[in-house]
Design a protein around this motif. Structure first.
Motif, PDB file in Angstrom:
ATOM      1  N   LEU A  71       1.988 -30.537  75.764  1.00  0.00           N
ATOM      2  CA  LEU A  71       2.431 -29.370  75.139  1.00  0.00           C
ATOM      3  C   LEU A  71       3.592 -29.350  75.735  1.00  0.00           C
ATOM      4  CD1 LEU A  71      -0.714 -27.194  74.824  1.00  0.00           C
ATOM      5  CD2 LEU A  71       0.802 -28.188  72.901  1.00  0.00           C
ATOM      6  N   ALA A  72       4.061 -29.436  77.080  1.00  0.00           N
ATOM      7  CA  ALA A  72       5.093 -29.350  77.881  1.00  0.00           C
ATOM      8  C   ALA A  72       6.016 -30.197  77.428  1.00  0.00           C
ATOM      9  CB  ALA A  72       4.779 -29.521  79.441  1.00  0.00           C
ATOM     10  N   LEU A  73       6.002 -31.399  76.978  1.00  0.00           N
ATOM     11  CA  LEU A  73       6.924 -32.193  76.649  1.00  0.00           C
ATOM     12  C   LEU A  73       7.508 -31.842  75.344  1.00  0.00           C
ATOM     13  CD1 LEU A  73       5.828 -35.671  78.199  1.00  0.00           C
ATOM     14  CD2 LEU A  73       7.689 -34.166  78.999  1.00  0.00           C
ATOM     15  N   LEU A  74       6.313 -31.435  74.253  1.00  0.00           N
ATOM     16  CA  LEU A  74       6.861 -30.936  73.056  1.00  0.00           C
ATOM     17  C   LEU A  74       7.835 -29.812  73.146  1.00  0.00           C
ATOM     18  CD1 LEU A  74       3.641 -31.454  71.037  1.00  0.00           C
ATOM     19  CD2 LEU A  74       5.666 -32.771  70.736  1.00  0.00           C
ATOM     20  N   CYS A  75       7.221 -28.861  73.877  1.00  0.00           N
ATOM     21  CA  CYS A  75       8.368 -27.643  74.263  1.00  0.00           C
ATOM     22  C   CYS A  75       9.689 -27.932  74.819  1.00  0.00           C
ATOM     23  CB  CYS A  75       7.416 -26.572  75.098  1.00  0.00           C
ATOM     24  SG  CYS A  75       5.941 -26.044  74.259  1.00  0.00           S
ATOM     25  N   LEU A  76       9.492 -28.586  75.417  1.00  0.00           N
ATOM     26  CA  LEU A  76      10.868 -29.113  76.263  1.00  0.00           C
ATOM     27  C   LEU A  76      11.724 -30.077  75.042  1.00  0.00           C
ATOM     28  CD1 LEU A  76      12.917 -29.539  78.696  1.00  0.00           C
ATOM     29  CD2 LEU A  76      11.644 -31.537  79.185  1.00  0.00           C
ATOM     30  N   THR A  77      11.201 -30.653  74.537  1.00  0.00           N
ATOM     31  CA  THR A  77      12.032 -31.293  73.407  1.00  0.00           C
ATOM     32  C   THR A  77      12.371 -30.564  72.318  1.00  0.00           C
ATOM     33  OG1 THR A  77      10.690 -33.373  73.707  1.00  0.00           O
ATOM     34  CG2 THR A  77      11.727 -33.168  71.620  1.00  0.00           C
ATOM     35  N   ALA A  78      11.618 -29.480  71.819  1.00  0.00           N
ATOM     36  CA  ALA A  78      12.013 -28.546  71.111  1.00  0.00           C
ATOM     37  C   ALA A  78      13.322 -27.710  71.590  1.00  0.00           C
ATOM     38  CB  ALA A  78      10.913 -27.545  70.803  1.00  0.00           C
TER      39      ALA A  78
ATOM     40  N   LEU B  94      13.100 -33.034  85.994  1.00  0.00           N
ATOM     41  CA  LEU B  94      14.081 -33.199  86.873  1.00  0.00           C
ATOM     42  C   LEU B  94      15.435 -33.897  86.150  1.00  0.00           C
ATOM     43  CD1 LEU B  94      12.041 -35.118  89.829  1.00  0.00           C
ATOM     44  CD2 LEU B  94      12.958 -32.803  89.766  1.00  0.00           C
ATOM     45  N   TYR B  95      15.314 -34.642  85.338  1.00  0.00           N
ATOM     46  CA  TYR B  95      16.398 -34.966  84.832  1.00  0.00           C
ATOM     47  C   TYR B  95      17.193 -34.012  83.896  1.00  0.00           C
ATOM     48  CZ  TYR B  95      19.632 -37.429  81.543  1.00  0.00           C
ATOM     49  OH  TYR B  95      20.702 -38.179  81.052  1.00  0.00           O
ATOM     50  N   THR B  96      16.320 -33.166  83.132  1.00  0.00           N
ATOM     51  CA  THR B  96      16.872 -32.058  82.463  1.00  0.00           C
ATOM     52  C   THR B  96      17.402 -31.122  83.616  1.00  0.00           C
ATOM     53  OG1 THR B  96      15.131 -32.274  80.696  1.00  0.00           O
ATOM     54  CG2 THR B  96      16.429 -30.110  81.037  1.00  0.00           C
ATOM     55  N   PHE B  97      16.887 -30.896  84.563  1.00  0.00           N
ATOM     56  CA  PHE B  97      17.459 -29.939  85.556  1.00  0.00           C
ATOM     57  C   PHE B  97      19.057 -30.320  86.042  1.00  0.00           C
ATOM     58  CE2 PHE B  97      18.000 -28.550  90.076  1.00  0.00           C
ATOM     59  CZ  PHE B  97      18.268 -27.107  89.945  1.00  0.00           C
ATOM     60  N   SER B  98      19.051 -31.886  86.278  1.00  0.00           N
ATOM     61  CA  SER B  98      20.247 -32.293  86.798  1.00  0.00           C
ATOM     62  C   SER B  98      21.355 -32.338  85.561  1.00  0.00           C
ATOM     63  CB  SER B  98      20.109 -33.727  87.006  1.00  0.00           C
ATOM     64  OG  SER B  98      19.657 -34.679  86.099  1.00  0.00           O
ATOM     65  N   VAL B  99      20.935 -32.348  84.296  1.00  0.00           N
ATOM     66  CA  VAL B  99      21.880 -32.209  83.494  1.00  0.00           C
ATOM     67  C   VAL B  99      22.426 -30.787  82.962  1.00  0.00           C
ATOM     68  CG1 VAL B  99      22.082 -32.675  80.804  1.00  0.00           C
ATOM     69  CG2 VAL B  99      20.962 -34.238  82.014  1.00  0.00           C
ATOM     70  N   VAL B 100      21.315 -29.886  83.258  1.00  0.00           N
ATOM     71  CA  VAL B 100      21.755 -28.589  83.201  1.00  0.00           C
ATOM     72  C   VAL B 100      22.759 -28.137  84.242  1.00  0.00           C
ATOM     73  CG1 VAL B 100      21.011 -26.075  83.519  1.00  0.00           C
ATOM     74  CG2 VAL B 100      19.716 -27.545  81.993  1.00  0.00           C
ATOM     75  N   GLU B 101      22.635 -28.450  85.513  1.00  0.00           N
ATOM     76  CA  GLU B 101      23.474 -28.152  86.536  1.00  0.00           C
ATOM     77  C   GLU B 101      24.826 -28.879  86.454  1.00  0.00           C
ATOM     78  OE1 GLU B 101      21.513 -29.823  90.364  1.00  0.00           O
ATOM     79  OE2 GLU B 101      21.484 -27.461  90.787  1.00  0.00           O
ATOM     80  N   LEU B 102      25.004 -30.135  85.783  1.00  0.00           N
ATOM     81  CA  LEU B 102      25.891 -30.819  85.413  1.00  0.00           C
ATOM     82  C   LEU B 102      26.782 -30.044  84.484  1.00  0.00           C
ATOM     83  CD1 LEU B 102      28.113 -33.131  85.495  1.00  0.00           C
ATOM     84  CD2 LEU B 102      26.560 -34.303  83.787  1.00  0.00           C
ATOM     85  N   SER B 103      26.093 -29.493  83.330  1.00  0.00           N
ATOM     86  CA  SER B 103      26.700 -28.857  82.122  1.00  0.00           C
ATOM     87  C   SER B 103      27.497 -27.413  82.720  1.00  0.00           C
ATOM     88  CB  SER B 103      25.619 -28.327  81.158  1.00  0.00           C
ATOM     89  OG  SER B 103      24.784 -27.330  81.495  1.00  0.00           O
TER      90      SER B 103
ATOM     91  N   PRO C 290      28.166 -29.370  74.949  1.00  0.00           N
ATOM     92  CA  PRO C 290      28.768 -30.802  74.708  1.00  0.00           C
ATOM     93  C   PRO C 290      28.225 -31.728  75.865  1.00  0.00           C
ATOM     94  CG  PRO C 290      30.780 -29.288  74.217  1.00  0.00           C
ATOM     95  CD  PRO C 290      29.893 -28.292  74.974  1.00  0.00           C
ATOM     96  N   THR C 291      28.147 -31.089  76.912  1.00  0.00           N
ATOM     97  CA  THR C 291      27.506 -32.070  78.023  1.00  0.00           C
ATOM     98  C   THR C 291      25.900 -32.234  77.913  1.00  0.00           C
ATOM     99  OG1 THR C 291      29.144 -31.356  79.638  1.00  0.00           O
ATOM    100  CG2 THR C 291      27.100 -32.151  80.562  1.00  0.00           C
ATOM    101  N   LEU C 292      25.260 -31.101  77.158  1.00  0.00           N
ATOM    102  CA  LEU C 292      24.014 -31.169  77.320  1.00  0.00           C
ATOM    103  C   LEU C 292      23.821 -32.063  75.871  1.00  0.00           C
ATOM    104  CD1 LEU C 292      22.705 -27.334  77.321  1.00  0.00           C
ATOM    105  CD2 LEU C 292      22.485 -29.055  78.783  1.00  0.00           C
ATOM    106  N   ARG C 293      24.563 -32.220  74.917  1.00  0.00           N
ATOM    107  CA  ARG C 293      24.450 -33.092  73.621  1.00  0.00           C
ATOM    108  C   ARG C 293      24.461 -34.575  73.982  1.00  0.00           C
ATOM    109  NH1 ARG C 293      21.065 -31.388  70.967  1.00  0.00           N
ATOM    110  NH2 ARG C 293      21.658 -32.875  69.654  1.00  0.00           N
ATOM    111  N   GLU C 294      25.486 -34.875  75.189  1.00  0.00           N
ATOM    112  CA  GLU C 294      25.856 -36.066  75.551  1.00  0.00           C
ATOM    113  C   GLU C 294      24.654 -36.621  76.400  1.00  0.00           C
ATOM    114  OE1 GLU C 294      29.079 -38.458  78.281  1.00  0.00           O
ATOM    115  OE2 GLU C 294      29.363 -36.299  77.664  1.00  0.00           O
ATOM    116  N   ARG C 295      24.242 -35.620  77.373  1.00  0.00           N
ATOM    117  CA  ARG C 295      23.251 -36.460  78.386  1.00  0.00           C
ATOM    118  C   ARG C 295      21.794 -36.345  77.836  1.00  0.00           C
ATOM    119  NH1 ARG C 295      25.526 -38.920  82.786  1.00  0.00           N
ATOM    120  NH2 ARG C 295      27.892 -38.146  82.952  1.00  0.00           N
TER     121      ARG C 295
END
Length: 305
Positions: A53-60, A291-300, A79-84
């Motif tokens: 459920l956690a991964l489905l919600c994150l993917t959504a 963790l990967y999502t968090f790093s991408v959000v910080e980058l964005s 754009p950064t979120l879409r790229e990463r």
């Protein structure tokens, strides 16, 4: 799209774990000590359903970031979120739909289970009892335990008459073990996890078997003779099934349980290894993606700034 492939592999980890658990759950329920099997299988089922459920919600969430800007803070660079995190919009919408369907399924199951348990407990609470024991004047054979505030072990006079003294003690010890060790909680948690992740249905059934073997072991310690417990199970096997919300002594794999009482299987702790590895795979996938999502959000955020 090079980033998408490993992300999809991580997102599929709970599905694979659920399939692995379904294949090894029955063997684990028999090879592990009953109490350990009950706890391990229940924890595994909850882990897999939560991770799914956690991964489905994150993917959504990631899939609809671009279409619905209001779902994320204004200082995120889309754009950064879409790229990463290149989750296609259709994939995000599909994941959201599946997550909603599974959550709804789990909520309906929980609502029905709670309502049924309350109705059963309310009816049984009106019957006269001595302590936690209620004896019903009925020629039909039935025995079951009902958890709750006014928990009871319910046994019919018809079943009691068909048992010897030691067999009665074995039967009552079995039913009392369900109440004392709160077996209904493990059973309901496993069924709730299966409602949220249908591939876990074999795991939920394995939890039911482990619970009954746990109560059988308690009965053996109480009377000191596995043959007596096996004979009591054989007689109780003819009993009517327990009401919804109750746990009965002989309604899960009676033949296998009698054989295990008379010829105990070799306990193998390594039977839990596949379950442990699959659960670790689930947690690793959730943590890695988070963790990967968090790093991408910080980058964005830094890119937009």
């Amino acid at each position: 799209m090079t980033v998408l492939a490993p992300l999809l592999v991580l997102a599929m980890a709970p599905v694979a774990a659920g399939l692995i658990g379904g294949r090894v759950a029955t063997r684990a329920a028999r090879r592990l000590p009953p109490a350990a099997a009950t706890v391990a299988l229940t924890g595994f089922a909850l882990t897999v359903s939560f991770a799914t459920l956690a991964l489905l919600c994150l993917t959504a969430f990631l899939g609809v970031v671009e279409r619905f800007p209001a779902t994320h803070p204004s200082d995120w660079s889309t754009p950064t979120l879409r790229e990463r995190l290149p989750v296609p919009i259709p994939v995000g919408l599909a994941a959201g739909g599946v997550a909603a369907a599974l959550l709804g399924r789990a909520a309906r199951h929980l609502g029905r289970a709670v309502a049924t348990a309350r109705r059963t407990a309310a009816v049984v609470a009106t019957w006269p009892s001595v302590g936690e024991l209620t004896i019903v004047d009925d020629n039909a054979a039935h025995a079951y335990s009902v958890p709750g505030r006014n928990r009871r072990v319910v046994v019919s006079t018809g079943l009691l008459r068909s048992l010897t003294g030691p067999q009665r003690r074995a039967l009552l010890a079995h039913e009392q073990a369900h109440l004392r060790h709160h077996h209904h909680r493990y059973a309901q948690l496993a069924r709730l996890a299966a409602a949220a992740h249908p591939t876990l249905s074999p795991v939920a059934r394995a939890v039911d078997r482990a619970i009954e073997r746990w109560a059988d072991a308690v009965a053996v310690r109480a009377v000191g003779d596995p043959v007596t417990v096996a004979h009591a199970l054989g007689v109780a096997a003819l009993a009517a099934p327990p009401p919804a919300g109750g746990l009965g002594a002989a309604h899960h794999d009676v033949v296998d349980r009698v054989r295990d009482l008379l010829e105990p299987p070799r306990r193998r702790s390594r039977a839990a290894v596949p379950l442990a590895l699959a659960a670790l795979l689930c947690w690793a996938s959730v943590i890695a993606l988070a963790l990967y999502t968090f790093s991408v959000v910080e980058l964005s955020e830094s890119t937009l700034g």
